[in-house]
Design a protein around this motif. Structure first.
Motif, PDB file in Angstrom:
ATOM      1  N   PRO A  40       0.846  -1.850  -0.034  1.00 21.73           N
ATOM      2  CA  PRO A  40      -0.452  -0.021  -0.131  1.00 21.73           C
ATOM      3  C   PRO A  40       1.120   0.971   0.517  1.00 21.73           C
ATOM      4  O   PRO A  40       0.571   2.469  -0.447  1.00 21.73           O
ATOM      5  CB  PRO A  40      -0.953  -0.496   1.136  1.00 21.73           C
ATOM      6  CG  PRO A  40      -1.036  -1.553   1.420  1.00 21.73           C
ATOM      7  CD  PRO A  40       0.771  -2.047   1.599  1.00 21.73           C
ATOM      8  N   LYS A  41       2.429   0.917   0.064  1.00 23.78           N
ATOM      9  CA  LYS A  41       3.134   2.521   0.001  1.00 23.78           C
ATOM     10  C   LYS A  41       2.711   2.828  -1.061  1.00 23.78           C
ATOM     11  O   LYS A  41       3.259   3.866  -1.454  1.00 23.78           O
ATOM     12  CB  LYS A  41       4.647   2.212   0.358  1.00 23.78           C
ATOM     13  CG  LYS A  41       4.857   1.271   1.949  1.00 23.78           C
ATOM     14  CD  LYS A  41       5.982   1.506   1.846  1.00 23.78           C
ATOM     15  CE  LYS A  41       6.558   0.082   3.774  1.00 23.78           C
ATOM     16  NZ  LYS A  41       7.723   0.372   4.256  1.00 23.78           N
ATOM     17  N   PHE A  42       2.517   1.712  -1.955  1.00 19.92           N
ATOM     18  CA  PHE A  42       2.629   2.704  -3.142  1.00 19.92           C
ATOM     19  C   PHE A  42       1.553   2.616  -4.865  1.00 19.92           C
ATOM     20  O   PHE A  42       0.684   1.464  -4.719  1.00 19.92           O
ATOM     21  CB  PHE A  42       3.859   1.593  -4.294  1.00 19.92           C
ATOM     22  CG  PHE A  42       4.981   1.539  -3.575  1.00 19.92           C
ATOM     23  CD1 PHE A  42       6.237   2.539  -3.992  1.00 19.92           C
ATOM     24  CD2 PHE A  42       5.685   0.660  -3.009  1.00 19.92           C
ATOM     25  CE1 PHE A  42       7.370   2.552  -3.572  1.00 19.92           C
ATOM     26  CE2 PHE A  42       6.586   0.377  -2.588  1.00 19.92           C
ATOM     27  CZ  PHE A  42       7.346   1.474  -2.888  1.00 19.92           C
ATOM     28  N   PRO A  43       1.437   3.622  -5.369  1.00 18.37           N
ATOM     29  CA  PRO A  43       0.147   3.859  -6.320  1.00 18.37           C
ATOM     30  C   PRO A  43       0.740   2.469  -7.289  1.00 18.37           C
ATOM     31  O   PRO A  43       1.392   1.312  -7.408  1.00 18.37           O
ATOM     32  CB  PRO A  43       0.419   4.887  -7.302  1.00 18.37           C
ATOM     33  CG  PRO A  43       1.446   5.293  -6.752  1.00 18.37           C
ATOM     34  CD  PRO A  43       2.110   4.522  -5.832  1.00 18.37           C
ATOM     35  N   VAL A  44      -0.587   1.666  -8.249  1.00 13.57           N
ATOM     36  CA  VAL A  44      -0.207   1.168  -8.977  1.00 13.57           C
ATOM     37  C   VAL A  44       0.853   1.189 -10.367  1.00 13.57           C
ATOM     38  O   VAL A  44       0.889   2.479 -10.277  1.00 13.57           O
ATOM     39  CB  VAL A  44      -1.808   0.670  -9.459  1.00 13.57           C
ATOM     40  CG1 VAL A  44      -2.542   0.211  -8.631  1.00 13.57           C
ATOM     41  CG2 VAL A  44      -2.696   1.355 -10.686  1.00 13.57           C
ATOM     42  N   LEU A  45       1.352   0.325 -11.177  1.00 11.81           N
ATOM     43  CA  LEU A  45       1.844   0.640 -11.627  1.00 11.81           C
ATOM     44  C   LEU A  45       1.651  -0.031 -13.451  1.00 11.81           C
ATOM     45  O   LEU A  45       0.860  -0.411 -13.642  1.00 11.81           O
ATOM     46  CB  LEU A  45       3.027  -0.599 -11.415  1.00 11.81           C
ATOM     47  CG  LEU A  45       4.478  -0.105 -12.215  1.00 11.81           C
ATOM     48  CD1 LEU A  45       5.123   0.877 -11.738  1.00 11.81           C
ATOM     49  CD2 LEU A  45       5.459  -1.546 -12.462  1.00 11.81           C
ATOM     50  N   SER A  46       2.536   1.448 -13.775  1.00 10.87           N
ATOM     51  CA  SER A  46       1.621   1.373 -15.301  1.00 10.87           C
ATOM     52  C   SER A  46       2.928   0.416 -16.366  1.00 10.87           C
ATOM     53  O   SER A  46       4.124   1.060 -16.586  1.00 10.87           O
ATOM     54  CB  SER A  46       1.985   3.098 -15.520  1.00 10.87           C
ATOM     55  OG  SER A  46       0.924   2.735 -17.254  1.00 10.87           O
ATOM     56  N   VAL A  47       2.676  -0.522 -17.152  1.00 12.54           N
ATOM     57  CA  VAL A  47       2.737  -1.109 -17.446  1.00 12.54           C
ATOM     58  C   VAL A  47       2.879  -0.748 -18.766  1.00 12.54           C
ATOM     59  O   VAL A  47       1.911  -0.602 -19.715  1.00 12.54           O
ATOM     60  CB  VAL A  47       2.468  -2.591 -17.701  1.00 12.54           C
ATOM     61  CG1 VAL A  47       3.369  -3.340 -18.526  1.00 12.54           C
ATOM     62  CG2 VAL A  47       2.401  -3.812 -16.564  1.00 12.54           C
ATOM     63  N   PRO A  48       4.493  -0.418 -19.454  1.00 15.06           N
ATOM     64  CA  PRO A  48       4.875   0.559 -21.091  1.00 15.06           C
ATOM     65  C   PRO A  48       4.333  -0.665 -22.427  1.00 15.06           C
ATOM     66  O   PRO A  48       5.439  -1.333 -22.055  1.00 15.06           O
ATOM     67  CB  PRO A  48       6.007   1.253 -20.588  1.00 15.06           C
ATOM     68  CG  PRO A  48       6.862   0.899 -20.038  1.00 15.06           C
ATOM     69  CD  PRO A  48       5.777  -0.156 -19.227  1.00 15.06           C
ATOM     70  N   TYR A  49       4.467  -0.689 -23.333  1.00 18.54           N
ATOM     71  CA  TYR A  49       3.880  -1.757 -24.400  1.00 18.54           C
ATOM     72  C   TYR A  49       5.570  -1.429 -24.998  1.00 18.54           C
ATOM     73  O   TYR A  49       5.894  -2.474 -25.053  1.00 18.54           O
ATOM     74  CB  TYR A  49       2.911  -0.661 -25.377  1.00 18.54           C
ATOM     75  CG  TYR A  49       3.601  -1.276 -26.971  1.00 18.54           C
ATOM     76  CD1 TYR A  49       3.360  -2.543 -27.088  1.00 18.54           C
ATOM     77  CD2 TYR A  49       3.941  -0.992 -28.497  1.00 18.54           C
ATOM     78  CE1 TYR A  49       3.952  -3.489 -28.122  1.00 18.54           C
ATOM     79  CE2 TYR A  49       4.620  -1.605 -29.053  1.00 18.54           C
ATOM     80  CZ  TYR A  49       3.860  -2.603 -29.162  1.00 18.54           C
ATOM     81  OH  TYR A  49       3.996  -3.139 -30.366  1.00 18.54           O
ATOM     82  N   GLY A  50       6.602  -0.304 -24.328  1.00 18.63           N
ATOM     83  CA  GLY A  50       8.014  -0.269 -24.940  1.00 18.63           C
ATOM     84  C   GLY A  50       8.909  -1.584 -24.398  1.00 18.63           C
ATOM     85  O   GLY A  50       9.712  -1.881 -24.677  1.00 18.63           O
ATOM     86  N   ALA A  51       7.969  -2.199 -23.109  1.00 15.10           N
ATOM     87  CA  ALA A  51       8.972  -3.161 -22.603  1.00 15.10           C
ATOM     88  C   ALA A  51       8.957  -4.285 -22.720  1.00 15.10           C
ATOM     89  O   ALA A  51       8.780  -5.691 -22.458  1.00 15.10           O
ATOM     90  CB  ALA A  51       8.419  -3.318 -20.817  1.00 15.10           C
ATOM     91  N   LEU A  52       8.169  -4.584 -24.118  1.00 12.69           N
ATOM     92  CA  LEU A  52       7.293  -6.079 -24.902  1.00 12.69           C
ATOM     93  C   LEU A  52       8.407  -5.680 -26.313  1.00 12.69           C
ATOM     94  O   LEU A  52       8.386  -7.078 -26.597  1.00 12.69           O
ATOM     95  CB  LEU A  52       5.615  -6.378 -25.323  1.00 12.69           C
ATOM     96  CG  LEU A  52       4.899  -5.710 -23.669  1.00 12.69           C
ATOM     97  CD1 LEU A  52       3.305  -6.144 -24.382  1.00 12.69           C
ATOM     98  CD2 LEU A  52       5.528  -6.746 -22.946  1.00 12.69           C
ATOM     99  N   VAL A  53       9.198  -4.493 -26.361  1.00 16.12           N
ATOM    100  CA  VAL A  53       9.457  -4.573 -27.609  1.00 16.12           C
ATOM    101  C   VAL A  53      11.309  -4.351 -27.715  1.00 16.12           C
ATOM    102  O   VAL A  53      11.235  -3.275 -26.961  1.00 16.12           O
ATOM    103  CB  VAL A  53       9.125  -3.111 -27.750  1.00 16.12           C
ATOM    104  CG1 VAL A  53       9.201  -2.740 -30.111  1.00 16.12           C
ATOM    105  CG2 VAL A  53       7.779  -2.752 -28.618  1.00 16.12           C
TER     106      VAL A  53
END
Length: 499
Positions: free
Chosen positions: A391-404
């Motif tokens: 709970p210390k952190f907000p949710v994390l955005s997963v970028p498309y670039g991490a798959l390329v």
């Protein structure tokens, strides 16, 4: 097996870890060092072409199953190549049937799309977990109850169910068949076909011998990055000795148990439970207590975890399997003799698949890093949202670039080998996150094949729209509001995953 040179590290329970297991390292092997030296030259030969398709997904685990379905739903012709006789990977054949958190700390489900559809298609008796009305609840009694049943963390009830692996195998298979995916079981991808810096297909081995599948786009869902690594893409392979995230084991299940009796003992007799653990370590050396499953009469074991061995080395993998099978027998005998609820326990199943947590990670156009955890920023190329580690952190955005890949064309990567740092890998390797990145990679591969463009040139707006239409939770970067002042990790400490 002589364990005199084996060291044991106990990972104690804490606010960041609610189920623990010993981790141990050993340089010893059952078999002596192999004596093969030199090379043999293989004669050049023509390879029969098995099939041509738009999208080839290599690996039918969590990410591969999601990728194949997502690609097929874009209208692409899809093949999924799988070395075992089933889909689902570690979530089925690896008996990692505890599906980690899919909700944020307020109870909102953020890993959706394939994850929500697949679990939703399971019959009620194949899923165990808290009712939707309890997700996000912070009641201490409810949190204590669900904590012992793998669905409460940091005093908060979450959606982290356990499932029937056979039902998930069947459901995954039928979902792909309904979508028109060609499934190829009992086939092991050997080498990518690379031309002018682009992957154009894969050579594979089966009972029919060596054949090839050609595709407009290949999605590497092997979990170990076998295809992108052999195609020449850059990757990271750092291993931290003794880290739970970089250990291996073969999971197993014991039948004939009464888990409610066990959980009552564990939850109410603190000193007796501590004494039980001490006795287990004294008698067995390496020890783990069980996880719940989807049934009261089946106990799940996902350890003891073994570190210092590589899932890219066949001798190390063999060693882990031999040890794990012995652990299954020793744990069954010990629990039958000493554990409440286990007097009639028997060895039900050792997983057909080795439980690998880490080998390679892609060097991608984008990357998920520890420094991003606290910002809450929505990446412009977001393709999904991962729950945060605490709970210390907000949710994390997963970028498309991490798959390329940085430079390699014609390929995308999904699953536990996406582009991220070692810390972020600790949760991005989990099954829900593999579903998330698999669905994103599959949708992108389908779009690329349909449009006649490389995966790196896929229009992000079209990809995000496609994912939303498939039920995935994808936000708009225009809605981004930084949350640096809240949810910041005050002491800089790194929360630890439980498995």
């Amino acid at each position: 097996m002589d364990d005199r040179n084996v060291s044991v590290k106990e990972i104690r329970q804490s606010e960041n870890r609610f189920l623990s297991s010993d981790i141990f390292e050993s340089g010893q092997h059952v078999f002596p060092r192999r004596n093969g030296e030199g090379v043999l030259r293989e004669e050049a030969r023509d390879i029969p072409l098995y099939h041509r398709c738009d999208v080839l997904v290599v690996g039918g685990g969590p990410s591969g199953t999601a990728a194949a379905l997502a690609a097929a739903r874009t209208g692409a012709e899809v093949v999924v190549l799988e070395r075992y006789n089933h889909l689902g990977g570690l979530s089925t054949g690896g008996v990692v049937i505890w599906i980690d958190r899919m909700t944020d700390w307020e109870g909102r489900q953020v890993v959706r799309g394939f994850a929500e559809e697949a679990i939703g298609r399971l019959p009620p008796e194949a899923v165990a977990g808290p009712d939707r009305t309890l997700w996000g609840v912070r009641d201490p009694d409810l949190a204590k109850y669900w904590r012992l049943r793998t669905s409460a963390f940091h005093g908060i009830v979450t959606w982290a169910p356990t499932i029937d692996p056979e039902r998930l195998k069947l459901t995954s298979q039928e979902m792909l068949i309904e979508a028109g995916v060609r499934i190829v079981f009992h086939s092991w991808a050997a080498m990518p076909v690379v031309q002018d810096g682009a992957v154009e297909g894969v050579i594979f081995e089966s009972k029919e011998g060596r054949q090839a599948i050609m595709a407009k786009v290949v999605v590497d869902c092997t979990g170990d990055g076998d295809i992108f690594a052999r195609a020449g893409a850059s990757f990271e392979a750092d291993i931290e000795e003794g880290d739970v995230h970089h250990s291996m084991n073969t999971g197993f299940m014991l039948g004939g148990v009464d888990m409610e009796t066990w959980l009552t003992f564990r939850g109410t007799e603190e000193q007796a439970f501590a004494d039980f653990n001490t006795l287990g370590r004294e008698q067995l050396g390496f020890f783990q207590t069980p996880y719940v499953s989807w049934r009261n009469d089946i106990a799940l074991f996902l350890g003891p975890r073994q570190s210092g061995l590589s899932a890219l080395n066949v001798d190390d993998m063999t060693e882990v399997e031999i040890r794990s099978h012995r652990f299954m027998q020793s744990h069954c005998e010990f629990f039958r003799k000493h554990a409440p609820g286990f007097k009639d326990a028997y060895m039900l199943l050792s997983a057909p698949q080795l439980g690998v947590r880490h080998t390679r990670r892609l060097a991608g156009v984008g990357r998920i890093e520890r420094s991003q955890w606290g910002s809450g920023a929505i990446q412009p190329d977001e393709v999904g949202v991962s729950p945060s580690v605490s709970p210390k952190f907000p949710v994390l955005s997963v970028p498309y670039g991490a798959l390329v890949p940085l430079r390699l064309n014609g390929l995308l990567a999904a699953g536990r080998h996406i582009s991220c740092d070692a810390n972020s890998h600790g949760f991005m390797r989990e099954i829900p996150q593999c579903w998330l990145t698999g669905q994103a990679a599959g949708a992108a591969a389908g779009i690329a094949a349909n449009r006649g463009v490389t995966p790196r040139d896929v229009e992000i707006a079209e990809l995000q729209s496609t994912l939303r239409a498939q039920g995935a939770f994808v936000r708009d970067a225009a809605d981004c509001h930084s949350s640096e002042d809240r949810n910041r990790d005050k002491d800089g400490s790194l929360p630890v995953q439980s498995d």
